[in-house]
Design an enzyme around this catalytic site. Structure first.
Site, PDB file in Angstrom:
ATOM      1  N   HIS A  29       0.496   4.663   8.684  1.00  0.00           N
ATOM      2  CA  HIS A  29       1.342   3.501   8.997  1.00  0.00           C
ATOM      3  C   HIS A  29       2.734   3.631   8.382  1.00  0.00           C
ATOM      4  CE1 HIS A  29       0.914   1.206   5.154  1.00  0.00           C
ATOM      5  NE2 HIS A  29       1.858   0.434   5.647  1.00  0.00           N
ATOM      6  N   SER A  52       0.828  -1.198   0.000  1.00  0.00           N
ATOM      7  CA  SER A  52       0.000   0.000   0.000  1.00  0.00           C
ATOM      8  C   SER A  52       0.867   1.255   0.000  1.00  0.00           C
ATOM      9  CB  SER A  52      -0.968   0.005   1.184  1.00  0.00           C
ATOM     10  OG  SER A  52      -0.291  -0.146   2.405  1.00  0.00           O
ATOM     11  N   GLU A  53       2.038   1.219   0.669  1.00  0.00           N
ATOM     12  CA  GLU A  53       2.988   2.328   0.597  1.00  0.00           C
ATOM     13  C   GLU A  53       4.427   1.848   0.656  1.00  0.00           C
ATOM     14  OE1 GLU A  53      -0.690   4.508   1.990  1.00  0.00           O
ATOM     15  OE2 GLU A  53       0.397   2.854   2.926  1.00  0.00           O
ATOM     16  N   THR A  54       5.281   2.610  -0.014  1.00  0.00           N
ATOM     17  CA  THR A  54       6.739   2.464   0.040  1.00  0.00           C
ATOM     18  C   THR A  54       7.292   3.850   0.342  1.00  0.00           C
ATOM     19  OG1 THR A  54       6.738   0.655  -1.573  1.00  0.00           O
ATOM     20  CG2 THR A  54       8.811   1.854  -1.270  1.00  0.00           C
TER      21      THR A  54
END
Length: 273
Positions: A71, A40-42
């Protein structure tokens, strides 16, 4: 590093990939890596541009860069500490990001971030609310309340009566392909959790987020300020996607909302860029 966030049980929270030295990378390269990790995120850690911050963080979904996300903020702070980072202000880490400066407090092994200001508030307009209820497959009267809780990613939220209603949602996200929307509902009184939450982010290329700190932050600012929620509570998230996330929320007397949870580094290594 890859860090599991919002769960004490490994592989049960929301993972974030953290590139600890993003020096020299273009935005296009960062986006390419984020598409490849398919999380979902990097995030990418860089030198800060202000003496007030410990580092600059850039946050990417598989499709776009975000000014802030919850997060990834906690997971990146954990990775930075594990890599030997030392906060300039003792127990407080200051992250610079697109949303400005975000404080992360450290109490022992626990991390929590101070919710940044919302950039859009107020109720949803009728047309958008109708699109959301249609996409979630619910009736208009099931929505007890609704609000923009946007602190960067674009979040809107609808409040349902019960956690069960939230868990039973079977959304058709093709009806809201650009949306960033969540649903919350109350658990029975006296239980471990106050609310169940689900977050859907087709606009960022993520169908359902296993655990969302930024949505929790915006919702908490809304609910605690209005007196609809207590000053401290916990949120459960992720069971519909096989996760077991626990998000803690607390509001100080000055109105500052803190969002925290467990963080653990599960992967350490190198990446060829």
């Amino acid at each position: 590093m890859q860090v599991d966030v919002f769960s004490a049980r490994p592989f049960s929270g929301n993972p974030v990939a953290v590139v600890l030295d993003g020096t020299g990378l273009s935005a296009e390269q960062m986006q390419e890596v984020a598409r490849w990790t398919n999380l979902s995120e990097t995030t990418f850690v860089l030198a800060p541009t202000t003496e007030e911050a410990d580092y600059l963080l850039r946050i990417f979904t598989p499709q776009a860069e975000l000014p802030f996300a919850g997060h990834p903020t906690l997971g990146s702070a954990r990775a930075w500490l594990e890599a030997g980072g030392t906060p300039r202000r003792g127990g407080r880490i200051v992250q610079e990001c697109g949303a400005g400066l975000v404080t992360v407090r450290r109490q022992g092994e626990d991390l929590a971030f101070a919710a940044p200001p919302r950039i859009r508030v107020g109720g949803l307009d009728d047309a958008y609310r109708e699109r959301i209820t249609a996409a979630l497959g619910i009736r208009r009267e099931q929505v007890l309340d609704h609000q923009w809780v946007d602190n960067g990613p674009g979040w809107a939220v609808v409040q349902l009566a019960t956690a069960r209603e939230v868990l039973d949602l079977e959304p058709d996200l093709s009806l809201i392909p650009e949306a960033m929307v969540g649903a919350i509902g109350a658990h029975p009184v006296g239980g471990e959790y106050r609310y169940e939450m689900r977050t859907f982010a087709p606009g960022a290329g993520v169908a359902e987020d296993p655990a969302c700190g930024s949505m929790s932050a915006g919702v908490a600012q809304w609910l605690t300020a209005s007196g609809a929620a207590p000053a401290a509570y916990r949120v459960s998230q992720g069971s519909r996607v096989g996760r077991d996330a626990s998000i803690s929320v607390s509001a100080d007397g000055d109105g500052t909302v803190w969002v925290g949870g467990d963080t653990s580094v599960l992967i350490r290594g190198t990446i060829a860029l």
